[in-house]
Design a protein around this motif. Structure first.
Motif, short mmCIF file in Angstrom:
data_model
loop_
_atom_site.label_atom_id
_atom_site.label_comp_id
_atom_site.label_asym_id
_atom_site.label_seq_id
_atom_site.Cartn_x
_atom_site.Cartn_y
_atom_site.Cartn_z
N MET B 210 -45.49 82.88 57.05
CA MET B 210 -45.55 81.75 55.92
C MET B 210 -43.97 82.17 55.51
O MET B 210 -43.22 81.12 55.07
N GLN B 211 -43.52 83.32 55.80
CA GLN B 211 -42.39 83.73 54.69
C GLN B 211 -41.56 83.11 55.26
O GLN B 211 -39.98 83.06 55.01
N GLN B 212 -40.94 83.43 56.65
CA GLN B 212 -40.09 83.14 57.59
C GLN B 212 -40.29 80.92 56.58
O GLN B 212 -39.14 80.95 57.26
N ALA B 213 -41.22 81.62 57.28
CA ALA B 213 -40.96 79.61 57.04
C ALA B 213 -40.25 78.98 56.11
O ALA B 213 -39.92 78.03 55.87
N ALA B 214 -40.61 80.04 54.74
CA ALA B 214 -40.10 80.03 53.52
C ALA B 214 -38.31 79.99 54.07
O ALA B 214 -37.48 79.08 53.56
N ARG B 215 -38.30 81.34 54.57
CA ARG B 215 -36.93 81.56 54.61
C ARG B 215 -35.78 80.93 55.49
O ARG B 215 -35.23 80.52 54.74
N ILE B 216 -36.26 80.55 56.61
CA ILE B 216 -35.22 79.03 57.56
C ILE B 216 -35.84 77.98 58.07
O ILE B 216 -34.71 77.33 57.71
N SER B 217 -36.42 77.65 56.44
CA SER B 217 -36.75 75.98 56.68
C SER B 217 -36.29 75.06 55.92
O SER B 217 -36.58 75.77 54.73
N ASP B 218 -35.77 74.21 56.22
CA ASP B 218 -35.37 73.11 55.14
C ASP B 218 -37.27 72.38 55.06
O ASP B 218 -36.74 71.85 53.74
N TYR B 219 -37.12 72.23 55.86
CA TYR B 219 -38.59 70.63 55.59
C TYR B 219 -39.97 71.32 55.78
O TYR B 219 -39.49 72.41 57.30
N THR B 220 -40.84 71.44 55.02
CA THR B 220 -42.50 72.21 55.96
C THR B 220 -43.12 71.38 56.36
O THR B 220 -43.89 70.36 55.07
N ALA B 221 -44.16 70.98 57.92
CA ALA B 221 -44.82 70.03 57.26
C ALA B 221 -46.58 71.16 57.54
O ALA B 221 -46.00 72.45 58.33
N PHE B 222 -47.47 70.32 56.71
CA PHE B 222 -48.25 71.46 56.70
C PHE B 222 -49.74 70.66 57.51
O PHE B 222 -50.16 69.92 56.60
N PHE B 223 -50.40 71.37 58.70
CA PHE B 223 -51.09 70.60 59.72
C PHE B 223 -51.95 71.42 58.93
O PHE B 223 -52.03 72.84 58.76
N LEU B 224 -53.72 70.51 59.62
CA LEU B 224 -54.85 70.79 58.98
C LEU B 224 -55.71 70.17 59.80
O LEU B 224 -55.79 68.87 59.82
N MET B 225 -56.67 70.70 60.90
CA MET B 225 -57.81 69.63 61.59
C MET B 225 -56.54 68.40 62.03
O MET B 225 -57.13 67.51 61.93
N GLY B 226 -55.81 69.34 62.73
CA GLY B 226 -54.90 67.56 63.53
C GLY B 226 -54.62 66.67 62.89
O GLY B 226 -53.67 65.72 63.33
N GLU B 227 -54.25 66.99 61.07
CA GLU B 227 -53.37 66.24 60.17
C GLU B 227 -52.81 66.91 59.86
O GLU B 227 -52.72 68.17 59.60
N ILE B 228 -51.15 66.08 58.79
CA ILE B 228 -50.55 66.46 58.39
C ILE B 228 -51.02 66.47 56.66
O ILE B 228 -50.64 65.36 57.00
N ILE B 229 -51.06 67.34 56.57
CA ILE B 229 -51.90 67.89 54.63
C ILE B 229 -50.04 66.84 54.01
O ILE B 229 -50.50 66.21 53.08
N GLU B 230 -49.46 67.32 53.84
CA GLU B 230 -48.64 68.01 53.78
C GLU B 230 -46.77 67.42 54.32
O GLU B 230 -46.74 69.22 54.78
N PHE B 231 -46.01 67.17 53.08
CA PHE B 231 -44.70 68.02 53.98
C PHE B 231 -43.61 67.23 53.12
O PHE B 231 -43.72 65.74 52.85
N GLY B 232 -42.80 67.81 53.35
CA GLY B 232 -41.70 67.99 52.13
C GLY B 232 -40.43 69.12 52.19
O GLY B 232 -40.71 69.55 53.25
N GLU B 233 -39.87 68.87 51.38
CA GLU B 233 -38.98 70.36 51.54
C GLU B 233 -39.73 71.76 51.17
O GLU B 233 -40.53 71.27 50.11
N THR B 234 -39.39 72.31 52.39
CA THR B 234 -40.23 73.53 51.65
C THR B 234 -39.54 74.30 50.39
O THR B 234 -40.72 74.71 50.23
N ASN B 235 -38.15 74.16 49.45
CA ASN B 235 -38.49 74.79 48.38
C ASN B 235 -40.05 74.57 47.47
O ASN B 235 -40.47 74.99 46.49
#
Lengths: 216, 255
Positions: B210-235
């Motif tokens: 999780m910290q790696q995602a927070a450190r290096i990405s500009d955008y993050t998509a959270f997947f759960l059971m085959g769906e994208i629950i949330e996608f947005g700016e990492t911050n």
């Protein structure tokens, strides 16, 4: 990936803040009681309570440092942790201000105690604000937190009016100047205590919503 | 989805994927902005690696896999019949969890791709030097280009795999947990490299850290059971996610 130990630590942090609030609140209550009764022994008791609130601040700071170093908190957990650190500083300052009130009481001349009408609303409003800020933190109640502003205005208004009264008293009777100056300091400390409760409410809103608001 | 530029290198529309009768991805709609790092996070089995493999059609290799919907790169659906998959995988490179250098020299590992694409020997030398430099590996291996790549450390092997990917000049690089088999120092080097690479490439990375995602990405998509629950700016995702399920996952309340 459920982190039970970590969440237990967060619960303990909240409990520490709540326990620390209770100590600061008790110091405040004792200081106004000492003021009302001109009780120098009670004032001394408050001065001696200072280390308790300081110890709490140190304990909370250590816990927060450990949480940040070991758990790498994010999102609402991170907001809770950073805001709790700020709250512990506010609570410690509130304890210091209660001690300052106690010190002023000890300096006052028992023969020349001054009575001003503004004291009552200032004290009762401060009491409510402390209670309200503690409750807002415990329940993360943003409405309760925002509502503190109106009370802070009442305190500020009365403190200003109280100063005016004290100045008039000094003009009328120069023998009470020393006590009047001590009282002006006391009013100033009470006003600062109210400001710290506003800061706590700002932190509560930040934890709950990530918004940074200015309540005083 | 606010704050994300409409221009996207990768545009995914109504993507559904089944392994046999088991649906692994459901109604995925996402625009991945170019020249940025997008992290895919979520618990094991949530579909993030499956989704990553859709972007260069790696799932074609699985017989029971059935895909509906569109993955558009520069507005061209990569699942259209006229798409050359070899050409697609040249444009969309991939780096895997475990470093997988070929059992040949450091030099040949990087030269392999350009050779297949018929680049001249003289140009290949330039490509090898450049990619080794760009992958922050040159200083460590410049005197052992003829040694076996298998003699390099795990972290060096992974950077070699990144260099090998870069050698065919892709536009997009997919990383599937590239640091999970590496020590912290090698991980730092890969993270620094990814941050540098985003100046020239669009990067999509699957990570459990999780910290790696927070450190290096500009955008993050959270997947759960085959769906994208949330996608947005990492911050925003890591400071104040909109969805309670995202918050509960990233703070370790389930998963």
């Amino acid at each position: 990936m459920v982190r039970e130990k970590y969440h237990a630590e967060l619960d303990e942090l909240k409990q520490n803040i709540s326990d620390m609030s209770a100590v600061s609140q008790e110091m405040f209550q004792k200081s106004i009681k000492a003021l009302a009764n001109f009780d120098k022994a009670l004032a001394q008791e408050i001065i001696e309570m200072d280390h308790t609130v300081n110890d709490f601040e140190e304990k909370i700071e250590n816990r927060i440092t450990r949480l940040l170093a070991l758990q790498q908190p994010i999102a609402s957990d991170l907001r809770l942790i950073t805001a709790s650190y700020r709250i512990s500083i506010d609570l410690e300052r509130m304890g210091d201000l209660a001690v300052d009130v106690a010190k002023r009481i000890k300096k006052m001349d028992a023969e020349k105690i001054l009575s001003i009408s503004e004291c009552k609303p200032i004290i009762s409003t401060c009491e409510e604000m402390i209670e309200q800020s503690i409750k807002a933190y415990a329940e993360l109640d943003t409405e309760l937190a925002k509502d503190i502003t109106t009370k802070d205005d009442i305190v500020d208004r009365n403190v200003y009016a109280g100063w005016q009264d004290l100045v008039q008293m000094m003009i009328d009777n120069s023998t009470i100047i020393e006590n009047a100056v001590e009282m002006m300091f006391v009013l100033r400390y009470l006003e600062r205590i109210a400001d710290h409760t506003c800061n706590i409410c700002e932190s509560v809103i930040y934890i709950a919503t990530s918004e940074r608001v200015d309540l005083n | 989805m606010s704050g994300i530029n409409d221009f996207a290198d990768i545009k995914v529309e109504d993507l559904n994927l089944w392994y046999g009768s088991n649906q692994a991805l459901q109604d995925i709609n996402i625009k991945i902005p170019s020249k940025s790092v997008t992290a895919l996070i979520g618990p094991s089995g949530c579909g993030k690696s499956t989704f990553l493999r859709c972007i260069n059609r790696m799932n074609d290799l699985i017989k029971v896999c059935h895909i509906e919907g569109r993955v558009k790169i520069d507005n061209k659906n990569i699942y259209d019949e006229d798409v050359d998959v070899v050409e697609l995988r040249k444009r969309v490179g991939m780096v895997f969890q475990k470093p997988n250098p070929f059992p040949m020299s450091v030099y040949d590992n990087i030269a392999y791709g350009p050779k297949i694409h018929k680049v001249s020997k003289k140009d290949i030398k330039g490509i090898v030097d450049k990619t080794l430099q760009d992958s922050a590996l040159y200083g460590e291996v410049s005197d052992r280009l003829d040694s076996s790549a298998l003699d390099l450390s795990g972290g060096q092997q992974q950077r070699l795999c990144i260099a090998r990917t870069m050698a065919v000049e892709p536009e997009i690089i997919l990383f599937d947990e590239p640091c999970s088999a590496l020590d912290p120092i090698s991980t730092n080097k890969i993270e620094d490299l990814i941050l540098k690479l985003k100046e020239d490439y669009t990067i999509v990375i699957v990570t459990h850290n999780m910290q790696q995602a927070a450190r290096i990405s500009d955008y993050t998509a959270f997947f759960l059971m085959g769906e994208i629950i949330e996608f947005g700016e990492t911050n925003q995702i890591f400071e104040n996610p909109e969805e309670k399920r995202t918050e509960d996952y990233i703070t370790g309340r389930f998963g």
